[in-house]
Design a protein around this motif. Structure first.
Motif, PDB file in Angstrom:
ATOM      1  N   LYS A 116       0.827  -1.202   0.000  1.00 34.41           N
ATOM      2  CA  LYS A 116       0.000   0.000   0.000  1.00 34.41           C
ATOM      3  C   LYS A 116       0.866   1.259   0.000  1.00 34.41           C
ATOM      4  CE  LYS A 116      -3.215   2.488   3.036  1.00 34.41           C
ATOM      5  NZ  LYS A 116      -2.247   3.570   3.353  1.00 34.41           N
ATOM      6  N   GLN A 135     -10.691 -12.479  -3.651  1.00 29.54           N
ATOM      7  CA  GLN A 135     -11.690 -11.874  -2.775  1.00 29.54           C
ATOM      8  C   GLN A 135     -11.189 -11.798  -1.339  1.00 29.54           C
ATOM      9  OE1 GLN A 135     -12.305 -14.259  -4.989  1.00 29.54           O
ATOM     10  NE2 GLN A 135     -13.507 -13.086  -6.496  1.00 29.54           N
ATOM     11  N   LYS A 138      -8.743  -8.983  -1.116  1.00 26.42           N
ATOM     12  CA  LYS A 138      -9.476  -7.717  -1.197  1.00 26.42           C
ATOM     13  C   LYS A 138     -10.095  -7.356   0.148  1.00 26.42           C
ATOM     14  CE  LYS A 138     -11.605  -4.173  -2.960  1.00 26.42           C
ATOM     15  NZ  LYS A 138     -10.900  -2.936  -3.349  1.00 26.42           N
ATOM     16  N   LEU A 139     -10.655  -8.338   0.856  1.00 23.50           N
ATOM     17  CA  LEU A 139     -11.255  -8.082   2.159  1.00 23.50           C
ATOM     18  C   LEU A 139     -10.211  -7.618   3.165  1.00 23.50           C
ATOM     19  CD1 LEU A 139     -13.739 -11.096   2.473  1.00 23.50           C
ATOM     20  CD2 LEU A 139     -14.313  -8.686   2.151  1.00 23.50           C
ATOM     21  N   ARG A 140      -9.033  -8.250   3.147  1.00 25.85           N
ATOM     22  CA  ARG A 140      -7.966  -7.844   4.063  1.00 25.85           C
ATOM     23  C   ARG A 140      -7.427  -6.474   3.687  1.00 25.85           C
ATOM     24  NH1 ARG A 140      -2.833 -10.023   3.925  1.00 25.85           N
ATOM     25  NH2 ARG A 140      -3.637 -11.817   2.777  1.00 25.85           N
ATOM     26  N   ALA A 141      -7.333  -6.216   2.388  1.00 27.22           N
ATOM     27  CA  ALA A 141      -6.827  -4.921   1.933  1.00 27.22           C
ATOM     28  C   ALA A 141      -7.787  -3.783   2.281  1.00 27.22           C
ATOM     29  CB  ALA A 141      -6.581  -4.953   0.428  1.00 27.22           C
ATOM     30  N   SER A 142      -9.106  -4.060   2.291  1.00 25.29           N
ATOM     31  CA  SER A 142     -10.078  -3.014   2.620  1.00 25.29           C
ATOM     32  C   SER A 142      -9.972  -2.584   4.070  1.00 25.29           C
ATOM     33  CB  SER A 142     -11.486  -3.517   2.314  1.00 25.29           C
ATOM     34  OG  SER A 142     -11.795  -4.655   3.106  1.00 25.29           O
ATOM     35  N   ARG A 143      -9.507  -3.488   4.960  1.00 15.31           N
ATOM     36  CA  ARG A 143      -9.305  -3.123   6.358  1.00 15.31           C
ATOM     37  C   ARG A 143      -8.068  -2.265   6.540  1.00 15.31           C
ATOM     38  NH1 ARG A 143     -10.459  -8.717   7.172  1.00 15.31           N
ATOM     39  NH2 ARG A 143      -8.247  -9.083   7.636  1.00 15.31           N
ATOM     40  N   SER A 146      -6.832   2.374   1.470  1.00 13.61           N
ATOM     41  CA  SER A 146      -6.939   2.474   0.013  1.00 13.61           C
ATOM     42  C   SER A 146      -5.584   2.272  -0.641  1.00 13.61           C
ATOM     43  CB  SER A 146      -7.506   3.851  -0.369  1.00 13.61           C
ATOM     44  OG  SER A 146      -6.671   4.887   0.113  1.00 13.61           O
ATOM     45  N   SER A 275      -6.670  -2.099  12.047  1.00 14.06           N
ATOM     46  CA  SER A 275      -6.337  -1.697  10.684  1.00 14.06           C
ATOM     47  C   SER A 275      -4.985  -2.218  10.218  1.00 14.06           C
ATOM     48  CB  SER A 275      -6.343  -0.167  10.583  1.00 14.06           C
ATOM     49  OG  SER A 275      -5.399   0.403  11.484  1.00 14.06           O
TER      50      SER A 275
END
Length: 458
Positions: A116, A135, A138-143, A146, A275
């Motif tokens: 990130k 998926q 993506k879920l872990r990255a959303s926590r 951005s 986070s």
């Protein structure tokens, strides 16, 4: 025609044997040889391969050491000062970094956070996962937050496919999660075996050096806490990082075990939050939080991790034992060292601890094996035995010898400066270290040449 044969590999050092052996002849470890099936090609060499080999031999020329020009390596900041410190200043272009640790400790999380930070700087990053789906990532990255547009994901385990994608995409940073899931079709053994892990690491090493791509590899660990697979895996990579700490605790320690581009004595401290991982820039203050007031058997000491001084609380509990053989327990430090120091107390000071249970703990769960905390362990044991509380603003460091003498330790000035910064007023330290420190304003230095002199200050 290709031929299949069976060979035995040592999981610890990579030694090869034509038959199974109970003990590895190379590393002397027991029951480490496992059976692998390898495929060999034709015995004869083609004329084209012979000509190619002759051409390479002709082109290879040794170079004089005096004629080699060196340039400072280009480093990329990860966005984490703690990680940059362990890496030696940042990510070196073309380096191969192995990250190991217990399951759930935060290996994938910190690498995703590094991705990130790098994508926010415009770096092209390729995250290759063989364990999770797109998926799930993506879920872990959303926590975490951005990500930039240059963040690319790939779920693949075939080395041939991964190599082709890397050559086509041309990323600057690649993350492999994990090396135990990668396989090459030419090797008939299962993914995670000795042959597959060694072959996969070799492929990624060639990609990193040839294309100048920095590659991070996640490695699983065994129940002994070392990276699973052959020991040669750690020899092939440029840097080996280990995540330490209890997965149920908040803190994490990132320790460099091997680093071709920096020191291996540095550590990074992180705290696990919702986070992701957060840096702990002042670990001394973090480790001392929650220290009891007015309790016996507790004293603060200072240990050096590389160039960083860390203050830790040493706790001890000594009580009468009802057992024929009293219990001894050490958490966070060497058990044998605690037994040795208790023998020194009994012999040199005359306190009879042979009939007492003794428990020593480094508060916070961090592990410290530096001899500089010997004096703090001894004072904590005596404080608990006599039930005398040590002043909260007192700190002690020094190595204790078998004769009861207190020996000098390295970087005494840095230890005193760290103690002063955190508000300590009294320091018990080796007498031989006083000339190198001198007088320090606002702090009282109590030199001691042996344990009897140190006890007078309690």
């Amino acid at each position: 025609m290709a031929k299949k044969s069976t060979i035995f590999f040592c999981q610890n050092c990579g030694y090869e044997s034509a038959k199974w052996l109970g003990q590895c002849p190379a590393c002397k470890e027991w029951n480490t040889l496992v059976e692998e099936t390898i495929v060999t090609g034709k015995a004869g060499k083609s004329s084209k391969k012979t000509e190619s080999l002759a051409a390479r031999i002709h082109e290879a020329q040794p170079v004089k050491l005096s004629g080699i020009k060196t340039e400072s390596e280009i480093r990329t900041a990860t966005g984490f000062e703690e990680l940059d410190r362990v890496l030696g200043g940042g990510i070196v272009a073309g380096s191969l970094v192995l990250v190991g640790g217990d399951p759930g400790i935060g290996k994938s999380t910190i690498l995703l956070q590094v991705c990130k930070n790098l994508t926010e700087k415009g770096k092209k990053v390729l995250y290759i996962s063989g364990e999770e789906s797109l998926q799930q990532i993506k879920l872990r990255a959303s926590r975490i937050g951005s990500f930039g547009e240059e963040m690319l994901l790939l779920c693949e385990t075939s080395l041939e496919t991964i190599q082709g994608v890397i050559e086509r995409v041309q990323p600057e940073i690649v993350v492999i999660d994990s090396i135990q899931t990668m396989y090459q079709e030419d090797v008939s053994s299962a993914p995670g075996s000795v042959s597959q892990v060694r072959e996969a690491t070799s492929v990624f090493m060639q990609i990193a050096k040839r294309m100048g791509i920095s590659i991070f590899i996640v490695g699983h660990v065994t129940k002994e806490g070392v990276v699973a697979g052959p020991r040669v895996l750690e020899h092939m990579v440029d840097t080996v990082l280990y995540f330490e700490g209890d997965r149920h605790a908040a803190y994490r320690i990132l320790r460099g075990v091997k680093n071709r581009f920096g020191s291996t004595n540095e550590i990074g401290v992180f705290e696990m939050c919702q986070s992701g991982l957060k840096e702990v820039k002042n670990p001394s203050e973090y480790m001392l939080s929650g220290k009891p007031q007015g309790a016996s058997g507790s004293i603060v000491s200072c240990s050096m991790e590389g160039t960083r001084p860390i203050l830790v609380e040493v706790q001890a509990l000594v009580c009468r034992s009802n057992l024929a053989m009293p219990r001894r327990t050490a958490a966070g430090t060497d058990y044998n060292r605690v037994g040795l120091l208790m023998a020194v107390i009994e012999k040199r000071i005359g306190m009879h601890l042979s009939t007492c249970d003794a428990y020593v703990n480094i508060a916070g769960g961090i592990r410290m094996n530096e001899p500089a905390i010997d004096l703090a362990i001894v004072l904590a044991l005596i404080s608990s035995y006599k039930d005398i509380a040590i002043d909260e603003k007192t700190l002690a460091f020094g190595e204790v010898g078998l004769s009861g003498e207190i020996r000098a330790v390295s970087m005494a000035q840095q230890r005193v400066a760290e103690a002063r910064k955190l508000g300590f007023e009294t320091i018990i330290l080796p007498a031989v270290s006083m000339p190198s420190i001198g007088k320090v304003e606002g702090i009282r230095l109590l030199p001691a040449a042996n344990l009897r002199e140190a006890l007078k200050y309690l």
